[in-house]
Design an enzyme around this catalytic site. Structure first.
Site, PDB file in Angstrom:
ATOM      1  N   LYS A   1      19.770  34.741  32.816  1.00 10.42           N
ATOM      2  CA  LYS A   1      20.945  33.930  33.666  1.00 10.42           C
ATOM      3  C   LYS A   1      21.592  32.580  31.798  1.00 10.42           C
ATOM      4  O   LYS A   1      20.560  31.782  31.516  1.00 10.42           O
ATOM      5  CB  LYS A   1      21.475  33.177  33.920  1.00 10.42           C
ATOM      6  CG  LYS A   1      22.599  33.533  35.340  1.00 10.42           C
ATOM      7  CD  LYS A   1      22.998  35.162  36.098  1.00 10.42           C
ATOM      8  CE  LYS A   1      25.066  34.330  36.399  1.00 10.42           C
ATOM      9  NZ  LYS A   1      24.759  35.734  37.235  1.00 10.42           N
TER      10      LYS A   1
ATOM     11  N   ASP B   1      30.593  36.156  34.048  1.00 10.59           N
ATOM     12  CA  ASP B   1      29.887  35.932  35.575  1.00 10.59           C
ATOM     13  C   ASP B   1      31.355  34.809  35.521  1.00 10.59           C
ATOM     14  O   ASP B   1      32.149  34.951  34.708  1.00 10.59           O
ATOM     15  CB  ASP B   1      28.384  34.683  35.250  1.00 10.59           C
ATOM     16  CG  ASP B   1      28.254  34.655  36.812  1.00 10.59           C
ATOM     17  OD1 ASP B   1      27.895  34.915  37.236  1.00 10.59           O
ATOM     18  OD2 ASP B   1      28.717  33.417  37.260  1.00 10.59           O
TER      19      ASP B   1
HETATM   20  P1  NDP Z   1      35.501  34.512  38.081  1.00 14.19           P
HETATM   21  O1  NDP Z   1      35.617  33.671  37.259  1.00 14.19           O
HETATM   22  O2  NDP Z   1      36.698  36.157  37.885  1.00 14.19           O
HETATM   23  O3  NDP Z   1      36.548  34.316  39.630  1.00 14.19           O
HETATM   24  C1  NDP Z   1      35.929  33.119  39.987  1.00 14.19           C
HETATM   25  C2  NDP Z   1      37.068  32.666  41.318  1.00 14.19           C
HETATM   26  O4  NDP Z   1      36.066  31.965  42.378  1.00 14.19           O
HETATM   27  C3  NDP Z   1      37.351  32.432  41.151  1.00 14.19           C
HETATM   28  O5  NDP Z   1      39.117  32.444  41.891  1.00 14.19           O
HETATM   29  C4  NDP Z   1      37.392  30.858  41.215  1.00 14.19           C
HETATM   30  O6  NDP Z   1      38.417  29.460  41.236  1.00 14.19           O
HETATM   31  C5  NDP Z   1      36.794  30.455  41.888  1.00 14.19           C
HETATM   32  N1  NDP Z   1      35.630  29.555  42.077  1.00 14.19           N
HETATM   33  C6  NDP Z   1      35.076  29.322  40.904  1.00 14.19           C
HETATM   34  N2  NDP Z   1      34.119  28.544  41.344  1.00 14.19           N
HETATM   35  C7  NDP Z   1      34.635  27.833  42.377  1.00 14.19           C
HETATM   36  C8  NDP Z   1      34.353  26.589  43.288  1.00 14.19           C
HETATM   37  N3  NDP Z   1      33.306  25.864  43.049  1.00 14.19           N
HETATM   38  N4  NDP Z   1      34.928  26.613  44.289  1.00 14.19           N
HETATM   39  C9  NDP Z   1      36.031  26.873  44.588  1.00 14.19           C
HETATM   40  N5  NDP Z   1      36.225  28.016  43.961  1.00 14.19           N
HETATM   41  C10 NDP Z   1      35.916  28.407  43.238  1.00 14.19           C
HETATM   42  O7  NDP Z   1      34.493  34.833  38.525  1.00 14.19           O
HETATM   43  P2  NDP Z   1      33.700  35.993  39.190  1.00 14.19           P
HETATM   44  O8  NDP Z   1      35.060  37.234  40.469  1.00 14.19           O
HETATM   45  O9  NDP Z   1      32.847  37.472  38.157  1.00 14.19           O
HETATM   46  O10 NDP Z   1      32.479  35.736  40.267  1.00 14.19           O
HETATM   47  C11 NDP Z   1      32.974  35.704  41.332  1.00 14.19           C
HETATM   48  C12 NDP Z   1      31.707  34.879  41.541  1.00 14.19           C
HETATM   49  O11 NDP Z   1      30.461  36.627  41.674  1.00 14.19           O
HETATM   50  C13 NDP Z   1      30.139  34.235  40.864  1.00 14.19           C
HETATM   51  O12 NDP Z   1      29.642  33.890  42.589  1.00 14.19           O
HETATM   52  C14 NDP Z   1      29.485  35.021  40.543  1.00 14.19           C
HETATM   53  O13 NDP Z   1      27.926  34.442  40.381  1.00 14.19           O
HETATM   54  C15 NDP Z   1      29.614  36.492  40.911  1.00 14.19           C
HETATM   55  N6  NDP Z   1      29.007  37.729  40.658  1.00 14.19           N
HETATM   56  C16 NDP Z   1      29.840  37.986  39.971  1.00 14.19           C
HETATM   57  C17 NDP Z   1      29.911  39.748  39.030  1.00 14.19           C
HETATM   58  C18 NDP Z   1      30.578  39.671  38.098  1.00 14.19           C
HETATM   59  O14 NDP Z   1      30.135  41.157  37.253  1.00 14.19           O
HETATM   60  N7  NDP Z   1      31.474  39.186  37.544  1.00 14.19           N
HETATM   61  C19 NDP Z   1      28.488  40.069  39.349  1.00 14.19           C
HETATM   62  C20 NDP Z   1      28.099  39.912  40.830  1.00 14.19           C
HETATM   63  C21 NDP Z   1      28.036  38.859  41.378  1.00 14.19           C
HETATM   64  P3  NDP Z   1      39.224  28.548  40.600  1.00 14.19           P
HETATM   65  O15 NDP Z   1      39.750  29.573  39.474  1.00 14.19           O
HETATM   66  O16 NDP Z   1      39.900  28.162  40.547  1.00 14.19           O
HETATM   67  O17 NDP Z   1      38.027  28.216  39.572  1.00 14.19           O
HETATM   68  O1  2IT Z   2      25.528  37.832  38.893  1.00 18.24           O
HETATM   69  C1  2IT Z   2      25.099  39.027  38.500  1.00 18.24           C
HETATM   70  O2  2IT Z   2      24.541  40.046  38.573  1.00 18.24           O
HETATM   71  C2  2IT Z   2      26.727  39.228  36.945  1.00 18.24           C
HETATM   72  N1  2IT Z   2      26.752  38.169  36.635  1.00 18.24           N
HETATM   73  C3  2IT Z   2      26.282  40.243  36.279  1.00 18.24           C
HETATM   74  C4  2IT Z   2      25.301  40.663  35.269  1.00 18.24           C
HETATM   75  C5  2IT Z   2      25.341  41.333  34.183  1.00 18.24           C
HETATM   76  O3  2IT Z   2      24.461  41.484  33.232  1.00 18.24           O
HETATM   77  O4  2IT Z   2      26.483  42.351  34.317  1.00 18.24           O
END
Ligand code: NDP
Ligand code: 2IT
Length: 450
Positions: free
Chosen positions: A130, A170
Site C-alpha cells: 500500500k 484508493d
Molecule cells: P474515493 O476517494 O472515491 O471516495 C472516498 C469517499 O469516502 C468520499 O465520499 C469521501 O468524502 C469519503 N471519505 C474519505 N475520507 C473520509 C473521512 N476521513 N471521513 C469521512 N468520509 C471520508 O475512495 P474509494 O471509494 O476508492 O474508497 C473508499 C473506501 O473503500 C476506502 O476505505 C478504501 O480503502 C476502500 N477500498 C477501495 C477500493 C478501490 O478499489 N477503490 C478497494 C477496496 C477498498 P470526501 O469526498 O468528503 O473526502
Molecule cells: O484496498 C484495496 O484493496 C484497494 N484499494 C485496491 C487495490 C488494488 O490493487 O486494486
C-alpha cells in the site's frame, strides 16, 4: 476469542506496539488478525516454530520520500510519499495508493497488512502493499494534481514494476491520477507495461475494474444473506461515502432490487427515503467525479434531508454498506444499527468498524463481512487486469464480471470453511483472517527464512 489465548495476544501486541509506536491503526489491524490467528497457530505448530506471525507483521520494505511540486500560484509545496512493501510470498506487492491529508505511516501499514490477507483470499498470485501521500486533492486544479502525481512517480518508479510492485487506486486516487502516474512511469522507463491497475480501458485497463469493489461488496453481502434465506429484493440499505466504492455498490443494490437511502462524504450525509435510483445515481457520479462537489448538493437538488457532520448509521436499514473510510462505525453506531434491525454489514471500506463495534456485530450474530473479504473484489479485478496485460488481451464486461462474481462466492466459501462455529454461526472475521493466512504462511515456510 477463547480466554486461554488472551495473554498470548496481549504479549504479542505489547511487542508490536513497542516496535511500532504511534501507529494506532496498524495496532488495531494486527490485533484483530492475531486474535483469530494465535489459536490457529497453536494448533499448527509449524507456523509457530518458523515465527510466521512475527515475520508477517514486519514489512519487507518501507519507502518514505519527499514529493516537492509547484502549485498554480508558483508556490513550492512539499508532501510526503510512501510505499509499504509488506509481503511478497505469493506474488508481486499489490495494493492501492491513497492521497488524503490524514495519510501517515501507521494508516498505510494497516492497509498494507490487511492487503496481504485480502489478496490471498482472492486466490490470485498477489502479495500485499500500500502507499500514498498526505497530498489533499480537494480544491486542487487538474494541473496541480498532474504536477504532484508526476513528482510522486518520479521517485516511486524506481521501486515498482509489473513483476515487482503494482499499485492502483484508493481514496483520492481514481482514473485521473492513475492516468497521470502511468504517463510519467512510461516516460521515465520507456516501457508500456502493466505497472499500475485501474488504467483507462483504451490503454490497458480492465472493464469492470471501476465497478469491482462496490459490486464485489454487494455480491459478498448477497452470499451472506443467502445463508439466512434472504436477498436484496425489497431491502433498505444504508451506504456511507459517495466515491468510487459507494457509487458502484449503490448501482448493484439497485440492480438486485434493493433501495439505497443514504450516501455521505466527509461533511455529512443525505437521507433520501424514496431511494437513490439509477437516474439520481448518475447525478451523484457527475457531482463527485466531474464537478467534484459536495454531497449536500444532492439534497438541494432532490429536496431531501441533509445532516451536517454526521454519519448515516442512525437511519433504519436491513443492510449497511460502509464505503468511506476506517473507523467510521463507532460502538454506539453499531448498537444502533443492530437495534434498528440491521442484519447484514458488508464492508466496502477498509476497517470501517471500530473493534468494539465488531464485538457488537459478532455478539449479536449478525452477518458481518469484514473489509478484507467483502471489498476484495477491487483488487481481484486488478489481478485480472494484470493477467490481461500479460496476455496482451482484453476480456469482455461479462467475462470479467462473471470471474469477479465467482471470486466473491469463493471468498465467502473460504470464510465459511474457516469461520463456522459449532452452533452454525459464521464468524467471517476468523474465516477471512485464517483463510487469508494459510496460503501466505505456507509460501513463507516453503521459501525459508527470508
Ligand atoms: P474515493 O476517494 O472515491 O471516495 C472516498 C469517499 O469516502 C468520499 O465520499 C469521501 O468524502 C469519503 N471519505 C474519505 N475520507 C473520509 C473521512 N476521513 N471521513 C469521512 N468520509 C471520508 O475512495 P474509494 O471509494 O476508492 O474508497 C473508499 C473506501 O473503500 C476506502 O476505505 C478504501 O480503502 C476502500 N477500498 C477501495 C477500493 C478501490 O478499489 N477503490 C478497494 C477496496 C477498498 P470526501 O469526498 O468528503 O473526502
Ligand atoms: O484496498 C484495496 O484493496 C484497494 N484499494 C485496491 C487495490 C488494488 O490493487 O486494486
Amino acid at each position: 476469542m477463547a480466554n486461554i489465548f488472551e495473554q498470548q495476544v496481549n504479549d504479542f501486541m505489547a511487542k508490536v506496539i513497542a516496535k511500532n509506536p504511534s501507529e494506532s491503526e496498524f495496532h488495531q489491524a494486527v490485533h484483530e488478525v492475531v486474535e483469530s490467528l494465535i489459536p490457529f497457530v497453536e494448533e499448527n505448530p509449524q507456523y509457530k516454530e518458523a515465527k510466521i506471525l512475527d515475520r508477517i507483521v514486519e514489512p519487507e520494505r518501507v519507502l518514505i520520500f519527499r514529493v516537492p511540486w509547484v502549485d498554480d500560484n508558483g508556490g513550492v509545496q512539499v508532501n510526503r510519499g510512501f510505499r509499504i512493501e509488506m509481503n511478497s510470498a505469493i506474488g508481486p506487492y499489490k495494493g492501492g495508493l491513497r492521497f488524503h491529508p490524514t495519510v501517515n505511516l501507521g494508516i498505510l501499514k494497516f492497509l498494507a497488512f490487511e492487503q496481504v490477507f485480502k489478496n490471498s483470499l482472492t486466490t490470485l498470485p498477489m502479495g500485499g502493499g500500500k502507499g500514498g501521500s498526505d497530498f489533499d486533492p480537494k480544491g486542487k486544479s487538474d494541473n496541480e494534481v498532474m504536477r504532484f502525481t508526476q513528482s510522486f512517480m518520479t521517485e516511486l518508479f524506481r521501486h515498482i514494476g509489473p513483476n515487482t510492485d503494482v499499485p492502483a487506486g484508493d481514496i483520492g486516487v481514481g482514473g485521473r491520477e492513475i492516468g497521470f502516474m502511468f504517463g510519467q512511469y512510461k516516460r521515465l522507463k520507456n516501457e508500456f507495461t502493466g505497472v499500475l491497475t485501474g488504467k483507462g480501458r483504451e490503454w490497458g485497463g480492465s472493464l469492470i475494474r471501476p465497478e469491482a469493489t462496490g459490486y464485489g461488496a454487494v455480491y459478498f453481502a448477497e452470499e451472506m444473506l443467502k445463508t439466512r434465506g434472504k436477498s436484496f429484493k425489497g431491502t433498505t440499505v444504508t451506504v456511507s461515502g459517495s466515491g468510487n466504492v459507494a457509487q458502484f455498490a449503490t448501482q448493484k443494490v439497485n440492480e438486485l432490487g434493493g433501495k439505497v437511502v443514504t450516501l455521505s462524504d466527509s461533511s455529512g450525509f443525505i437521507y433520501d427515503p424514496a431511494g437513490i435510483d439509477d437516474e439520481k445515481l448518475e447525478y451523484v457520479m457527475w457531482l463527485k467525479n466531474v464537478k467534484r462537489g459536495r454531497i449536500k448538493e444532492y439534497a438541494d437538488k432532490y429536496g431531501c434531508e441533509y445532516v451536517e457532520g454526521q454519519r448515516p448509521w442512525g437511519i433504519k436499514c436491513e443492510v449497511a454498506l460502509p464505503c468511506a473510510t476506517q473507523n467510521e462505525i463507532s460502538e454506539e453506531e453499531a448498537k444502533t444499527l443492530v437495534a434498528n434491525g440491521c442484519i447484514c454489514v458488508s464492508e466496502g471500506a477498509n476497517m470501517p468498524t471500530v473493534p468494539e463495534g465488531v464485538i457488537v456485530f459478532l455478539e449479536n450474530e449478525i452477518l458481518y463481512g469484514p473489509g478484507k473479504a467483502a471489498n476484495a473484489g477491487g483488487v481481484a479485478v486488478s489481478g485480472l487486469e494484470m493477467t490481461q496485460n500479460s496476455m496482451r488481451l482484453s476480456w469482455t464486461r461479462e467475462e470479467v464480471d462473471a470471474k469477479l462474481h465467482d471470486i466473491m462466492i469463493n471468498i465467502h466459501a473460504t470464510c465459511e470453511k474457516y469461520g463456522k462455529k459449532d452452533n452454525g454461526f459464521i464468524n467471517y472475521v476468523d474465516g477471512a483472517n485464517i483463510g487469508g493466512f494459510v496460503k501466505v504462511a505456507d509460501a513463507m515456510l516453503a521459501q525459508g527464512v527470508v
